[in-house]
Design an enzyme around this catalytic site. Structure first.
Site, PDB file in Angstrom:
ATOM      1  N   GLY A  28     -47.557  47.965 -49.778  1.00 49.28           N
ATOM      2  CA  GLY A  28     -48.875  48.575 -49.868  1.00 49.28           C
ATOM      3  C   GLY A  28     -49.929  47.569 -50.293  1.00 49.28           C
ATOM      4  O   GLY A  28     -49.736  46.362 -50.156  1.00 49.28           O
ATOM      5  N   THR A  53     -44.458  45.466 -44.395  1.00 53.36           N
ATOM      6  CA  THR A  53     -43.785  44.494 -45.266  1.00 53.36           C
ATOM      7  C   THR A  53     -42.360  44.903 -45.593  1.00 53.36           C
ATOM      8  O   THR A  53     -42.121  46.061 -45.938  1.00 53.36           O
ATOM      9  CB  THR A  53     -44.554  44.421 -46.601  1.00 53.36           C
ATOM     10  OG1 THR A  53     -45.804  43.834 -46.356  1.00 53.36           O
ATOM     11  CG2 THR A  53     -43.814  43.638 -47.661  1.00 53.36           C
ATOM     12  N   ARG A  76     -56.129  34.469 -49.355  1.00 53.22           N
ATOM     13  CA  ARG A  76     -55.697  35.646 -50.140  1.00 53.22           C
ATOM     14  C   ARG A  76     -54.159  35.675 -50.271  1.00 53.22           C
ATOM     15  O   ARG A  76     -53.426  35.436 -49.336  1.00 53.22           O
ATOM     16  CB  ARG A  76     -56.185  36.907 -49.448  1.00 53.22           C
ATOM     17  CG  ARG A  76     -55.850  38.218 -50.158  1.00 53.22           C
ATOM     18  CD  ARG A  76     -54.593  38.864 -49.626  1.00 53.22           C
ATOM     19  NE  ARG A  76     -54.359  40.174 -50.221  1.00 53.22           N
ATOM     20  CZ  ARG A  76     -53.248  40.884 -50.046  1.00 53.22           C
ATOM     21  NH1 ARG A  76     -52.275  40.413 -49.298  1.00 53.22           N
ATOM     22  NH2 ARG A  76     -53.098  42.047 -50.625  1.00 53.22           N
ATOM     23  N   VAL A  77     -53.711  36.011 -51.472  1.00 49.02           N
ATOM     24  CA  VAL A  77     -52.281  36.179 -51.745  1.00 49.02           C
ATOM     25  C   VAL A  77     -52.082  37.589 -52.303  1.00 49.02           C
ATOM     26  O   VAL A  77     -52.884  38.048 -53.121  1.00 49.02           O
ATOM     27  CB  VAL A  77     -51.803  35.124 -52.778  1.00 49.02           C
ATOM     28  CG1 VAL A  77     -50.388  35.423 -53.249  1.00 49.02           C
ATOM     29  CG2 VAL A  77     -51.890  33.719 -52.175  1.00 49.02           C
TER      30      VAL A  77
HETATM   31  C1  SD4 Z   1     -49.698  42.631 -49.591  1.00 47.05           C
HETATM   32  N1  SD4 Z   1     -48.075  44.239 -50.306  1.00 47.05           N
HETATM   33  O1  SD4 Z   1     -49.833  41.500 -49.168  1.00 47.05           O
HETATM   34  C2  SD4 Z   1     -48.437  43.371 -49.217  1.00 47.05           C
HETATM   35  C3  SD4 Z   1     -48.682  44.064 -47.933  1.00 47.05           C
HETATM   36  C4  SD4 Z   1     -47.791  45.189 -47.699  1.00 47.05           C
HETATM   37  O2  SD4 Z   1     -47.248  46.990 -46.648  1.00 47.05           O
HETATM   38  O3  SD4 Z   1     -46.871  45.488 -48.394  1.00 47.05           O
HETATM   39  N2  SD4 Z   1     -48.011  45.936 -46.747  1.00 47.05           N
HETATM   40  O4  SD4 Z   1     -50.548  43.218 -50.252  1.00 47.05           O
END
Ligand code: SD4
Length: 336
Positions: free
Chosen positions: A247, A195, A223-224
């Protein structure tokens, strides 16, 4: 020029308050100079403009810096920077080529926030590559903050965004392989690219931020995550600083992570200390199972100081400041 005017000219009142004594010295040095020279002095002093982003995204930070160096604002910089990764099909966590949910649909979350505290976001957006730009349109062209799903998609189309299939062959293959066992285990960020959350400070000292993602791979349909939730995946306060998260979004949402980091900076913590404290809130919860997931924060304050911290090793950030565009490994909590 009086010190107060100097600070005002440079649009860095917050910095002036924070390090008044430096400005008094600086005041002497710039007293007879033009506004342009004053601005240059303050940029040199604080290493502005600057861009910082989650993970290894040098092309994205380079694009953002190109805009800032040309005198563009931080909002344009973070939007354009994020768009680089959204268009990059090899990045399987953002935009086109993102990994799908367990039904095979690529669904995007994104948010953006400007120096005035205005913000926009989209959740569960399908078939539109540049989710961050749709988020900006939500912020600028509607009275709302967040649009979801089909409504977000129709809004994007009405604004001229072209619908397209976001599932690339590579992501489809990965999904087909996942389906063989279909284990739902949200271990993310172990790989070294994910991300994108980006923060920028422009030549006027103004801060903006953006975040864009396809979210957790093979998530439940609908899902969000944290990325489009203002205060969780992203928060900006132009007087103080900004923060973005990466994360496992559920853990970031539960602690309102990015808002927490900015508020800790308001209370006097450095960006580094604030990121560490926000991670400690997650790992020190009773019954925290932090060993099974990753969260990382990156933050910047008004002085152009940055910090980052994660639960586990291998989180990195990309920082473009003082002419250097570099990937930096983050320090982390779990050294056991
Ligand atoms: C999420 N935080 O959808 C995002 C995914 C992400 O590194 O950051 N991945 O949970």
């Amino acid at each position: 020029m009086k010190r107060r005017d100097f600070i005002k000219n440079a649009s860095l009142t917050g910095v002036g308050l924070a390090i008044g004594s430096s400005l008094i010295n600086c005041d002497e040095a710039v007293s007879d100079k033009t506004t342009e020279q004053n601005n240059k002095a303050i940029h040199d002093l604080y290493g502005l403009p600057l861009v910082v982003a989650t993970w290894h995204v040098k092309n994205a930070t380079a694009k953002a810096m190109e805009i800032l160096q040309a005198g563009g604002n931080a909002l344009d910089a973070v939007e354009q920077g994020c768009r680089v990764e959204e268009a990059n099909e090899k990045d399987q966590t953002v935009g086109k080529g993102g990994l799908p949910d367990r039904e095979g649909n690529v669904t995007l979350d994104a948010s953006i926030m400007d120096k005035h505290g205005n913000c926009g976001s989209v959740v569960y957006l399908q078939n539109i590559t540049h989710a961050v730009s749709v988020a900006r349109k939500v912020m600028e062209d509607t009275p709302h903050v967040m649009l979801a799903g089909e409504g977000a998609k129709q809004f994007a189309i009405s604004k001229g965004f072209e619908p397209e299939d976001l599932l690339t062959e590579a992501s489809k293959d990965a999904w087909e392989k996942w389906k063989v066992e279909a284990k739902y285990k949200p271990i993310i960020n172990i790989e070294n690219h994910d991300t994108i959350g980006m923060l920028a400070i422009d030549k006027n000292g103004d801060i903006s931020g953006a975040c864009t993602t396809s979210g957790l791979a093979y998530k439940l349909a609908g899902r969000v995550g944290d990325s489009p939730i203002i205060g969780s995946g992203l928060f900006i306060d132009n007087e103080i600083g900004g923060c973005v998260a990466t994360g496992l979004g559920e853990e970031v949402v539960k602690t309102v992570g990015s808002f927490l980091v900015v508020e800790l900076m308001r209370q006097g913590k450095s960006p580094q200390q604030a990121c560490e404290e926000a991670i400690s809130r997650i790992v020190n919860k009773p019954n925290s199972n932090y060993k099974n997931f990753q969260v990382g924060y990156v933050a910047v304050n008004k002085k152009g100081e940055t910090g980052c911290y994660s639960i586990h090793q291998w989180f990195s950030i990309t920082k473009y400041q003082d002419g250097v565009n570099a990937q930096i490994q983050s320090d982390y909590y779990n050294k056991a």
